[in-house]
Design a protein around this motif. Structure first.
Motif, PDB file in Angstrom:
ATOM      1  N   ASP A 186      71.447   8.614  62.372  1.00  0.00           N
ATOM      2  CA  ASP A 186      70.408   8.404  63.377  1.00  0.00           C
ATOM      3  C   ASP A 186      70.669   9.215  64.636  1.00  0.00           C
ATOM      4  OD1 ASP A 186      69.007   6.608  61.779  1.00  0.00           O
ATOM      5  OD2 ASP A 186      70.175   4.894  62.506  1.00  0.00           O
ATOM      6  N   ASP A 187      71.944   9.420  64.960  1.00  0.00           N
ATOM      7  CA  ASP A 187      72.292  10.209  66.139  1.00  0.00           C
ATOM      8  C   ASP A 187      73.653  10.859  65.911  1.00  0.00           C
ATOM      9  OD1 ASP A 187      74.369   8.270  66.962  1.00  0.00           O
ATOM     10  OD2 ASP A 187      72.661   7.004  67.494  1.00  0.00           O
ATOM     11  N   LEU A 188      74.000  11.813  66.770  1.00  0.00           N
ATOM     12  CA  LEU A 188      75.245  12.559  66.604  1.00  0.00           C
ATOM     13  C   LEU A 188      76.473  11.700  66.866  1.00  0.00           C
ATOM     14  CD1 LEU A 188      74.305  16.029  68.147  1.00  0.00           C
ATOM     15  CD2 LEU A 188      74.401  15.361  65.739  1.00  0.00           C
ATOM     16  N   LYS A 212      77.847  20.471  66.136  1.00  0.00           N
ATOM     17  CA  LYS A 212      76.633  21.288  66.016  1.00  0.00           C
ATOM     18  C   LYS A 212      76.689  22.222  64.817  1.00  0.00           C
ATOM     19  CE  LYS A 212      77.430  23.171  70.061  1.00  0.00           C
ATOM     20  NZ  LYS A 212      78.860  22.834  70.331  1.00  0.00           N
ATOM     21  N   TYR A 213      77.885  22.498  64.328  1.00  0.00           N
ATOM     22  CA  TYR A 213      78.025  23.407  63.191  1.00  0.00           C
ATOM     23  C   TYR A 213      77.916  22.686  61.851  1.00  0.00           C
ATOM     24  CZ  TYR A 213      79.887  26.260  66.962  1.00  0.00           C
ATOM     25  OH  TYR A 213      80.046  26.941  68.143  1.00  0.00           O
ATOM     26  N   ASN A 214      77.849  21.373  61.881  1.00  0.00           N
ATOM     27  CA  ASN A 214      77.813  20.584  60.650  1.00  0.00           C
ATOM     28  C   ASN A 214      76.462  19.919  60.377  1.00  0.00           C
ATOM     29  OD1 ASN A 214      80.852  20.068  61.893  1.00  0.00           O
ATOM     30  ND2 ASN A 214      80.835  20.499  59.703  1.00  0.00           N
ATOM     31  N   MET A 215      75.610  19.801  61.408  1.00  0.00           N
ATOM     32  CA  MET A 215      74.400  19.003  61.275  1.00  0.00           C
ATOM     33  C   MET A 215      73.150  19.800  61.687  1.00  0.00           C
ATOM     34  SD  MET A 215      75.909  16.269  60.218  1.00  0.00           S
ATOM     35  CE  MET A 215      74.628  15.008  60.207  1.00  0.00           C
ATOM     36  N   LEU A 216      72.016  19.383  61.134  1.00  0.00           N
ATOM     37  CA  LEU A 216      70.699  19.857  61.533  1.00  0.00           C
ATOM     38  C   LEU A 216      69.883  18.669  62.035  1.00  0.00           C
ATOM     39  CD1 LEU A 216      69.755  22.001  58.395  1.00  0.00           C
ATOM     40  CD2 LEU A 216      70.220  22.937  60.663  1.00  0.00           C
ATOM     41  N   GLU A 217      68.948  18.917  62.973  1.00  0.00           N
ATOM     42  CA  GLU A 217      68.029  17.860  63.392  1.00  0.00           C
ATOM     43  C   GLU A 217      66.746  17.991  62.595  1.00  0.00           C
ATOM     44  OE1 GLU A 217      65.942  15.847  67.331  1.00  0.00           O
ATOM     45  OE2 GLU A 217      67.071  17.728  67.526  1.00  0.00           O
ATOM     46  N   ARG A 218      66.419  16.940  61.849  1.00  0.00           N
ATOM     47  CA  ARG A 218      65.224  16.933  61.019  1.00  0.00           C
ATOM     48  C   ARG A 218      63.989  16.632  61.878  1.00  0.00           C
ATOM     49  NH1 ARG A 218      66.175  13.284  55.925  1.00  0.00           N
ATOM     50  NH2 ARG A 218      65.475  11.666  57.375  1.00  0.00           N
TER      51      ARG A 218
END
Length: 317
Positions: A186-188, A212-218
């Motif tokens: 749901d959040d970082l 930031k290098y592991n996740m994308l915001e859908r």
């Protein structure tokens, strides 16, 4: 939506003026990682085997080359602190492997170690690297071993980080469990907390810097893994067999210098398996780094660059 900066075309992007680089320098200062005050650091793209690959390039273009291959569900940025240090003497190229980081996802959902090793070989050849030192961690280490089995004349030396022909199934299951649980948040902050439970060695501040290098915001505001999850969704079984792994017998044909690095509390590479692997290789050397587990270079970066530096110096001698 991507959370990090990277080159969007074939033109290199200078990263040294970015907030991301300033954040990296803060982490380097906190961890006392030696590096030059001014460094060449660029984000680049290249097309290999009909796919677009992203990579990070550090150091002088005429310096001796080192190629870095990251582990599964990681990216080229997992090497940032190591790359920053090595760029004092080397041209460092950290590749985002297919389906990872900022590289393209495979159209036919092909993510075998064999295919990834062919990608790495194509990268070395396309970049016209003369006898690079190849360093691979976990999945990247397996890919590096396969490349070495096929074409060791391409390389000056090999560094394998916490993987080998024999790995612990219990440790592999633990990693798979974490990866399975780290697909959507749901959040970082939720993701950072999950990583902290799985990896108690890394400082929270460093995890926050690298998230930031592991996740994308859908589009719906949730955060998802940057790695292609199609194999899991489609129930594609990970390939196995001789094309995907080397044997101890095949390791006896590795005639180049090889450094095998094991994390002291690794749940993947057991001490006896590491000893058998190193002993099988004529030029093999085993070093165990304390105060870390499987993710050696991220959990004890100073310890890792220390043993790596000794090995690199021995190649010059």
């Amino acid at each position: 939506m991507y959370l990090n900066l990277f080159a969007e075309t074939t033109d290199p992007l200078d990263m040294t003026g970015s907030a991301e680089f300033r954040s990296l320098l803060t982490s380097a200062a906190d961890l006392k990682i030696p590096h030059e005050p001014a460094i060449r650091y660029r984000s680049r793209n290249i097309v290999l085997r009909r796919m677009r690959f992203h990579f990070l390039e550090w150091g002088r273009p005429d310096a001796p080359p080192i190629v870095l291959l990251h582990g599964g569900h990681q990216s080229a940025h997992s090497w940032d602190l190591v790359s920053l240090h090595l760029a004092q003497k080397y041209r460092v190229l950290a590749l985002d492997q297919r389906g990872h980081g900022d590289s393209e996802w495979s159209r036919d959902v092909t993510y075998s170690n064999h295919e990834m090793s062919l990608d790495a070989e194509a990268f070395i050849q396309a970049m016209r690297l003369e006898k690079p030192i190849l360093i691979g961690h976990s999945m990247g280490g397996r890919n590096a071993m396969l490349l070495t089995r096929r074409n060791q004349a391409l390389l000056k030396a090999l560094v394998v980080v916490d993987v080998g022909p024999e790995v612990s199934e219990k440790g592999r299951a633990a990693i798979a469990g974490f990866v399975q649980a780290a697909q959507e948040f749901d959040d970082l902050e939720h993701f950072v907390s999950a990583v902290r439970k799985y990896d108690p060695y890394r400082p929270r501040e460093h995890i926050e810097r690298t998230v930031k290098y592991n996740m994308l915001e859908r589009a719906d505001g949730k955060y998802i893994s940057k790695c292609d999850s199609a194999p899991r969704r489609l129930g594609i079984v990970r390939p196995s067999g001789p094309m995907e792994n080397i044997t101890l017998e095949e390791a006896t044909d590795f005639r180049l210098p090889v450094l095998l690095v094991r994390g002291e509390t690794s749940n993947i590479l057991e001490p006896d398996a590491a000893e058998r692997f190193a002993a099988a290789m004529p030029g093999g050397r085993l070093v165990t780094v304390p105060n870390c587990g499987h993710n050696v270079h991220g959990q004890n970066t100073l310890g890792f660059i220390g043993v790596l530096g000794d090995f690199l110096a021995s190649l010059d001698r």
